[in-house]
Motif scaffolding. Sequence first.
Motif, PDB file in Angstrom:
ATOM      1  N   VAL A   1       0.838  -1.207   0.000  1.00 17.60           N
ATOM      2  CA  VAL A   1       0.000   0.000   0.000  1.00 17.60           C
ATOM      3  C   VAL A   1       0.869   1.251   0.000  1.00 17.60           C
ATOM      4  CG1 VAL A   1      -1.667   1.351   1.338  1.00 17.60           C
ATOM      5  CG2 VAL A   1      -1.979  -1.116   1.095  1.00 17.60           C
ATOM      6  N   MET A   2       1.875   1.278   0.864  1.00 16.21           N
ATOM      7  CA  MET A   2       2.734   2.463   0.967  1.00 16.21           C
ATOM      8  C   MET A   2       3.506   2.700  -0.331  1.00 16.21           C
ATOM      9  SD  MET A   2       2.031   3.771   3.800  1.00 16.21           S
ATOM     10  CE  MET A   2       3.279   5.051   3.754  1.00 16.21           C
ATOM     11  N   THR A   3       3.981   1.637  -0.948  1.00 13.17           N
ATOM     12  CA  THR A   3       4.727   1.770  -2.207  1.00 13.17           C
ATOM     13  C   THR A   3       3.832   2.328  -3.311  1.00 13.17           C
ATOM     14  OG1 THR A   3       6.193  -0.046  -1.590  1.00 13.17           O
ATOM     15  CG2 THR A   3       6.073   0.503  -3.935  1.00 13.17           C
ATOM     16  N   ARG A   4       2.623   1.771  -3.433  1.00 13.95           N
ATOM     17  CA  ARG A   4       1.687   2.268  -4.452  1.00 13.95           C
ATOM     18  C   ARG A   4       1.309   3.716  -4.192  1.00 13.95           C
ATOM     19  NH1 ARG A   4      -1.009  -2.689  -3.599  1.00 13.95           N
ATOM     20  NH2 ARG A   4      -2.612  -1.571  -2.421  1.00 13.95           N
ATOM     21  N   LEU A   5       1.019   4.034  -2.952  1.00 13.88           N
ATOM     22  CA  LEU A   5       0.580   5.392  -2.627  1.00 13.88           C
ATOM     23  C   LEU A   5       1.685   6.409  -2.911  1.00 13.88           C
ATOM     24  CD1 LEU A   5      -1.625   7.210  -1.565  1.00 13.88           C
ATOM     25  CD2 LEU A   5      -0.877   6.667   0.763  1.00 13.88           C
ATOM     26  N   ALA A   6       2.902   6.107  -2.511  1.00 15.46           N
ATOM     27  CA  ALA A   6       4.012   7.028  -2.758  1.00 15.46           C
ATOM     28  C   ALA A   6       4.273   7.190  -4.258  1.00 15.46           C
ATOM     29  CB  ALA A   6       5.275   6.532  -2.050  1.00 15.46           C
ATOM     30  N   ALA A   7       4.186   6.096  -5.001  1.00 15.13           N
ATOM     31  CA  ALA A   7       4.491   6.140  -6.435  1.00 15.13           C
ATOM     32  C   ALA A   7       3.389   6.803  -7.253  1.00 15.13           C
ATOM     33  CB  ALA A   7       4.730   4.723  -6.960  1.00 15.13           C
TER      34      ALA A   7
ATOM     35  N   GLU B   1       3.442   7.055   6.717  1.00  9.99           N
ATOM     36  CA  GLU B   1       4.844   6.627   6.736  1.00  9.99           C
ATOM     37  C   GLU B   1       5.329   6.418   8.160  1.00  9.99           C
ATOM     38  OE1 GLU B   1       6.482   9.810   4.402  1.00  9.99           O
ATOM     39  OE2 GLU B   1       6.396   8.647   2.551  1.00  9.99           O
ATOM     40  N   ALA B   2       4.973   7.327   9.057  1.00 12.28           N
ATOM     41  CA  ALA B   2       5.364   7.176  10.462  1.00 12.28           C
ATOM     42  C   ALA B   2       4.696   5.945  11.073  1.00 12.28           C
ATOM     43  CB  ALA B   2       4.996   8.438  11.251  1.00 12.28           C
ATOM     44  N   SER B   3       3.435   5.744  10.780  1.00 14.87           N
ATOM     45  CA  SER B   3       2.710   4.587  11.298  1.00 14.87           C
ATOM     46  C   SER B   3       3.271   3.291  10.712  1.00 14.87           C
ATOM     47  CB  SER B   3       1.221   4.728  10.979  1.00 14.87           C
ATOM     48  OG  SER B   3       0.484   3.707  11.590  1.00 14.87           O
ATOM     49  N   PHE B   4       3.649   3.318   9.447  1.00 18.45           N
ATOM     50  CA  PHE B   4       4.234   2.138   8.812  1.00 18.45           C
ATOM     51  C   PHE B   4       5.576   1.794   9.455  1.00 18.45           C
ATOM     52  CE2 PHE B   4       7.000   0.346   5.436  1.00 18.45           C
ATOM     53  CZ  PHE B   4       6.371  -0.874   5.303  1.00 18.45           C
ATOM     54  N   ARG B   5       6.400   2.806   9.735  1.00 16.33           N
ATOM     55  CA  ARG B   5       7.684   2.553  10.398  1.00 16.33           C
ATOM     56  C   ARG B   5       7.458   1.890  11.757  1.00 16.33           C
ATOM     57  NH1 ARG B   5       8.885   7.508   8.116  1.00 16.33           N
ATOM     58  NH2 ARG B   5       8.447   8.632  10.051  1.00 16.33           N
TER      59      ARG B   5
END
Length: 152
Positions: free
Chosen positions: A24-30, A111-115
């Motif tokens: 999810v994070m990769t898709r959202l950032a890209a 991003e903070a929550s993912f970390r």
Amino acid sequence: MAKRKPLELAQRVRHLIAVDAHNVMTRLAARQDEMVALFSRHRDREPMLLVLDTWFDSITFGELVVLAPSEQKVVNRFYELLGEVRWYLAWTEDMPGQVQTKLAGYLRRLEASFRELVSVVGPPEADGARVVVDVQVVSKTTKRPRRARARH
């Protein structure tokens, strides 16, 4: 088929959560900019919402119960925030510029929550192992190099 050991099952659940959150994070950032551009041109929310697709929506209580309560809390925080982003994108009446600004803010929070999620459940790697902290030992006895003085 023999039942999996609870620890092995918990490790697999942790790993799948980490992989899903990473996807999810990769898709959202890209695709962040492209999502908003498509929304601006077509007023269609589907491209924005598709980026946020997650396997987590199909996870069951029986699978989550194998996680420790502290892990459950961190996983819940990440996916609750993702749900907040999904809700905003599905129902916002904001103009595209404001959507871009809010999405950037949500991305920072995600991003903070993912970390935090990765620090608790482990990284999205093939073995699903927990994170190992990488440290560098610095000797206190190491002297600073002396500065050369210029001769006049």
